[in-house]
Design an enzyme around this catalytic site. Structure first.
Site, short mmCIF file in Angstrom:
data_model
loop_
_atom_site.label_atom_id
_atom_site.label_comp_id
_atom_site.label_asym_id
_atom_site.label_seq_id
_atom_site.Cartn_x
_atom_site.Cartn_y
_atom_site.Cartn_z
N SER A 119 -8.48 -0.03 -40.45
CA SER A 119 -8.66 0.61 -39.29
C SER A 119 -8.64 2.71 -39.71
O SER A 119 -10.06 2.69 -40.18
CB SER A 119 -6.34 0.61 -39.43
OG SER A 119 -5.81 2.13 -38.08
N ASP A 156 -8.22 -5.22 -28.94
CA ASP A 156 -7.57 -4.14 -29.46
C ASP A 156 -7.24 -3.34 -29.07
O ASP A 156 -8.16 -2.74 -28.57
CB ASP A 156 -8.01 -3.94 -30.70
CG ASP A 156 -8.12 -2.97 -31.96
OD1 ASP A 156 -6.95 -2.23 -31.67
OD2 ASP A 156 -8.17 -3.40 -32.50
N HIS A 207 -4.63 -5.27 -33.11
CA HIS A 207 -5.43 -4.27 -34.12
C HIS A 207 -4.80 -4.88 -35.75
O HIS A 207 -5.08 -4.23 -36.73
CB HIS A 207 -4.93 -3.21 -34.29
CG HIS A 207 -5.70 -1.52 -34.79
ND1 HIS A 207 -6.77 -1.18 -34.18
CD2 HIS A 207 -4.85 -1.27 -35.92
CE1 HIS A 207 -6.95 -0.49 -35.91
NE2 HIS A 207 -6.36 -1.01 -36.39
#
Length: 212
Positions: A109, A159, A190
């Site tokens: 991320s 996502d 995610h």
């Protein structure tokens, strides 16, 4: 000193082995990805904590909204992190040939975003990188050659933070720069899933030229 520029965690590896830098996601810290790194590859591990606080959540650079980056602060963070990586990856006295066998990077991320920015800015900094759920909403400016650079991207087809089209655009940008890119998808969002962990394990175990 650049070596102490971030609060960080270091786990030693075998003499002459690789070193793996791991970069956490927003709101986590230097402990988040250390167990994953240990599980993926036998290596020394360095894990910095992001130096930006977003309402108390640690990040590596500032943003003004979801997917809207403060590009000036991203440039600052990239330069600072580059110095940190170089300080830790420099030749060390206790390895058999005076250096690590490979310098590897893994980020999730926000950590994948700073790792991607490092790769754009200094293609020779890492031998191979794993970008887990990166979000790159800008056109990368690659300063140097990514020819043959091994990059694994992992992503979720649903996502809510990084849409699949942005992942596909990043893949295309890297491929156009001649990088050796592999993408591992899962059907979720995610979160990190088992298939991408296994893909990362295979990727990090492979030697240059063997693929992922």
């Amino acid at each position: 000193m650049s070596e102490d520029a971030y609060i960080h965690k270091v786990l030693p590896g075998s003499p002459g082995g690789p070193i793996l830098f791991v970069f956490h996601g927003t709101g986590a810290d230097e402990t988040q990805l250390v167990p994953l790194g240990r599980d993926l590859v036998p290596a020394a591990i360095v894990s910095p904590r992001g130096d930006v606080s977003e309402y108390g959540a640690a990040r590596f650079f500032r943003r003004t909204g979801e997917g809207v980056y403060d590009m000036g602060d991203l440039a600052r963070a990239t330069a600072k992190m580059s110095s940190f990586v170089k300080a830790h990856a420099r030749p060390v006295a206790d390895t058999t040939d005076g250096k690590f066998s490979a310098v590897l990077g893994l980020g999730y991320s926000n950590g994948a975003n700073i790792l991607a920015s490092l790769t754009f800015a200094e293609p020779d900094l890492f031998d191979a990188v794993v970008l887990m759920h990166p979000l790159i909403p800008f056109q990368p400016e690659i300063k140097g050659s990514l020819a043959g650079k091994r990059i694994l991207i992992t992503a979720g087809r649903h996502d809510p933070i990084c849409s699949p089209n942005l992942t596909a655009r990043l893949e295309a940008n890297l491929q156009s720069a001649a990088a050796d890119v592999t993408v591992e998808w899962h059907e979720g969002g995610h979160e990190i899933r088992a298939n991408e962990i296994e893909a990362a394990r295979r990727f990090l175990a492979a030697r240059p030229g063997q693929g992922a």
